[in-house]
Design a protein around this motif. Structure first.
Motif, PDB file in Angstrom:
ATOM      1  N   MET A  21      46.877   8.316  66.782  1.00  0.00           N
ATOM      2  CA  MET A  21      47.580   7.067  66.506  1.00  0.00           C
ATOM      3  C   MET A  21      47.538   6.717  65.016  1.00  0.00           C
ATOM      4  N   GLY A  22      46.442   7.053  64.335  1.00  0.00           N
ATOM      5  CA  GLY A  22      46.368   6.855  62.895  1.00  0.00           C
ATOM      6  C   GLY A  22      47.399   7.702  62.173  1.00  0.00           C
ATOM      7  N   PHE A  23      47.563   8.937  62.624  1.00  0.00           N
ATOM      8  CA  PHE A  23      48.568   9.813  62.012  1.00  0.00           C
ATOM      9  C   PHE A  23      49.975   9.274  62.229  1.00  0.00           C
ATOM     10  N   ALA A  28      54.784   6.574  60.021  1.00  0.00           N
ATOM     11  CA  ALA A  28      55.802   5.523  60.076  1.00  0.00           C
ATOM     12  C   ALA A  28      55.813   4.690  58.800  1.00  0.00           C
ATOM     13  N   VAL A  29      54.641   4.293  58.339  1.00  0.00           N
ATOM     14  CA  VAL A  29      54.562   3.469  57.132  1.00  0.00           C
ATOM     15  C   VAL A  29      55.020   4.258  55.905  1.00  0.00           C
ATOM     16  N   GLY A  30      54.572   5.507  55.780  1.00  0.00           N
ATOM     17  CA  GLY A  30      54.954   6.333  54.637  1.00  0.00           C
ATOM     18  C   GLY A  30      56.440   6.612  54.595  1.00  0.00           C
ATOM     19  N   MET A  31      57.031   6.880  55.766  1.00  0.00           N
ATOM     20  CA  MET A  31      58.464   7.180  55.801  1.00  0.00           C
ATOM     21  C   MET A  31      59.302   5.954  55.462  1.00  0.00           C
ATOM     22  N   GLU A  32      58.910   4.805  55.943  1.00  0.00           N
ATOM     23  CA  GLU A  32      59.687   3.601  55.651  1.00  0.00           C
ATOM     24  C   GLU A  32      59.556   3.190  54.192  1.00  0.00           C
ATOM     25  N   ALA A  33      58.366   3.320  53.636  1.00  0.00           N
ATOM     26  CA  ALA A  33      58.186   2.985  52.222  1.00  0.00           C
ATOM     27  C   ALA A  33      59.014   3.921  51.343  1.00  0.00           C
ATOM     28  N   ARG A  34      59.013   5.214  51.668  1.00  0.00           N
ATOM     29  CA  ARG A  34      59.783   6.166  50.881  1.00  0.00           C
ATOM     30  C   ARG A  34      61.277   5.946  51.057  1.00  0.00           C
ATOM     31  N   VAL A  56      66.741  11.899  49.926  1.00  0.00           N
ATOM     32  CA  VAL A  56      65.943  10.849  50.575  1.00  0.00           C
ATOM     33  C   VAL A  56      65.272  11.388  51.830  1.00  0.00           C
ATOM     34  N   GLY A  57      65.980  12.173  52.621  1.00  0.00           N
ATOM     35  CA  GLY A  57      65.416  12.720  53.849  1.00  0.00           C
ATOM     36  C   GLY A  57      64.236  13.648  53.597  1.00  0.00           C
ATOM     37  N   LYS A  58      64.383  14.519  52.586  1.00  0.00           N
ATOM     38  CA  LYS A  58      63.306  15.466  52.286  1.00  0.00           C
ATOM     39  C   LYS A  58      62.051  14.752  51.785  1.00  0.00           C
ATOM     40  N   THR A  59      62.223  13.840  50.843  1.00  0.00           N
ATOM     41  CA  THR A  59      61.053  13.142  50.316  1.00  0.00           C
ATOM     42  C   THR A  59      60.456  12.202  51.349  1.00  0.00           C
ATOM     43  N   ARG A  60      61.297  11.699  52.256  1.00  0.00           N
ATOM     44  CA  ARG A  60      60.798  10.832  53.323  1.00  0.00           C
ATOM     45  C   ARG A  60      59.845  11.597  54.242  1.00  0.00           C
ATOM     46  N   MET A  61      60.209  12.796  54.620  1.00  0.00           N
ATOM     47  CA  MET A  61      59.345  13.600  55.490  1.00  0.00           C
ATOM     48  C   MET A  61      58.058  14.003  54.779  1.00  0.00           C
ATOM     49  N   GLN A  62      58.151  14.356  53.513  1.00  0.00           N
ATOM     50  CA  GLN A  62      56.959  14.738  52.763  1.00  0.00           C
ATOM     51  C   GLN A  62      55.985  13.575  52.629  1.00  0.00           C
ATOM     52  N   THR A  63      56.493  12.416  52.283  1.00  0.00           N
ATOM     53  CA  THR A  63      55.632  11.248  52.104  1.00  0.00           C
ATOM     54  C   THR A  63      55.029  10.812  53.435  1.00  0.00           C
ATOM     55  N   GLY A  64      55.825  10.838  54.494  1.00  0.00           N
ATOM     56  CA  GLY A  64      55.316  10.466  55.809  1.00  0.00           C
ATOM     57  C   GLY A  64      54.198  11.386  56.266  1.00  0.00           C
ATOM     58  N   GLY A  65      54.363  12.684  56.077  1.00  0.00           N
ATOM     59  CA  GLY A  65      53.322  13.627  56.466  1.00  0.00           C
ATOM     60  C   GLY A  65      52.052  13.469  55.657  1.00  0.00           C
ATOM     61  N   THR A  66      52.206  13.244  54.374  1.00  0.00           N
ATOM     62  CA  THR A  66      51.032  13.073  53.512  1.00  0.00           C
ATOM     63  C   THR A  66      50.275  11.801  53.864  1.00  0.00           C
ATOM     64  N   PHE A  67      50.985  10.700  53.973  1.00  0.00           N
ATOM     65  CA  PHE A  67      50.328   9.435  54.288  1.00  0.00           C
ATOM     66  C   PHE A  67      49.732   9.476  55.693  1.00  0.00           C
ATOM     67  N   GLY A  68      50.417  10.131  56.625  1.00  0.00           N
ATOM     68  CA  GLY A  68      49.874  10.280  57.976  1.00  0.00           C
ATOM     69  C   GLY A  68      48.592  11.090  57.996  1.00  0.00           C
ATOM     70  N   ALA A  69      48.534  12.152  57.204  1.00  0.00           N
ATOM     71  CA  ALA A  69      47.322  12.967  57.145  1.00  0.00           C
ATOM     72  C   ALA A  69      46.148  12.165  56.588  1.00  0.00           C
ATOM     73  N   PHE A  70      46.402  11.380  55.539  1.00  0.00           N
ATOM     74  CA  PHE A  70      45.322  10.570  54.979  1.00  0.00           C
ATOM     75  C   PHE A  70      44.848   9.498  55.957  1.00  0.00           C
TER      76      PHE A  70
END
Length: 79
Positions: A21-23, A28-34, A56-70
């Motif tokens: 659930m943290g991931f 969700a938060v990372g993708m919306e912010a990006r 926008v789509g590519k950077t959105r997925m990258q940011t979402g994955g990174t923020f989700g991992a953290f």
């Protein structure tokens, strides 16, 4: 998946469920912010159409994955 029961009769979620659930919340938060910041920055650079959506789509997925991992790591440390 519910595992442990507290003294008050309520079930506690498992550690894996909390990490998952943290991931998801981090993604969700990372993708919306990006989406917000990335769209404005790409528009200011003059991108349009497919180029704008692809960037926008590519950077959105990258940011979402990174923020989700953290976020998942943070929740795992807390378990």
């Amino acid at each position: 998946m519910l595992v442990a029961e507290s003294p008050y009769g309520q079930f506690q979620p498992s550690c894996f469920y909390r990490v998952k659930m943290g991931f998801v919340m981090g993604c969700a938060v990372g993708m919306e912010a990006r989406t917000l910041f990335g769209t404005f920055s790409c528009l200011s650079m003059g991108m349009q159409g497919r180029e704008l959506m692809g960037s926008v789509g590519k950077t959105r997925m990258q940011t979402g994955g990174t923020f989700g991992a953290f976020m998942a790591i943070r929740v795992d440390i807390q378990c």
